[in-house]
Design an enzyme around this catalytic site. Sequence first.
Site, PDB file in Angstrom:
ATOM      1  N   CYS A 179      15.069  -2.627 -60.389  1.00 52.19           N
ATOM      2  CA  CYS A 179      15.867  -1.677 -61.163  1.00 52.19           C
ATOM      3  C   CYS A 179      16.560  -2.405 -62.315  1.00 52.19           C
ATOM      4  CB  CYS A 179      16.816  -0.862 -60.290  1.00 52.19           C
ATOM      5  SG  CYS A 179      17.925  -1.813 -59.230  1.00 52.19           S
ATOM      6  N   ARG A 180      17.855  -2.188 -62.521  1.00 53.73           N
ATOM      7  CA  ARG A 180      18.514  -2.661 -63.745  1.00 53.73           C
ATOM      8  C   ARG A 180      18.776  -4.161 -63.757  1.00 53.73           C
ATOM      9  NH1 ARG A 180      22.592   2.332 -62.982  1.00 53.73           N
ATOM     10  NH2 ARG A 180      21.392   3.925 -64.124  1.00 53.73           N
TER      11      ARG A 180
END
Length: 221
Positions: A179-180
């Site tokens: 993800c981020r």
Amino acid sequence: MDSTAALYEELAQPAKGLSHPKRLLLMELLAQGERSVDALANASGLGVTTTSAHLQTLRHCGLVARRRDGQRIHYRLAGDDVAALVVALKSVARAHRAAVEPARRAALGLDFADGSEVEQIGRDALIARAQTGDVIVLDVRPETEFAAGHIPGALSIPIDELADRLNELPTELEIVAYCRSEYCVMSYDATRLLQAAGRRVRVLDGGVTEWRLAGQPVASS
């Protein structure tokens, strides 16, 4: 104020901008790509007025830039060096503040009573596995973030859709979720969901921000 004091006052401005936890969260969101104030408020769980005030502080400190599109204002990081500063700040905090590690484990759900483990895979190992074609790289961020920039060849299934879209993932291949950033809980939630469904899965060590800062290619759509 003498000239040396004035110089160090200016040098301290970026640190002042990052000194609030909500501003640090907004910076991590902006590392995914340009966003409007409304979109940032929605993603961060803050009110629009509060979000706007934090963004104005970050802009005053030189960390973000903005553009106007009609009635809407869009913000972005002032440069990749700003993203690197945010990553470095988190790394220093983890290395020198003992309270960070237990907080990290709690936030990412790594201390479950059932003893479930989330195994990581590094960037180099993932690249080698991807070249053989025997791994699925899964991006579990919102679609807007995926479109702004993702690991080439990754499949986009946002975390809130994953449970209903498991049939899109081949059962014979290992899955690597990301993800981020290294502190983003979405990839860990996805990994546990996939483990519960009987899939072979690991989480990427670091997210798309660390991937890009390491000089790896990023695709957009």
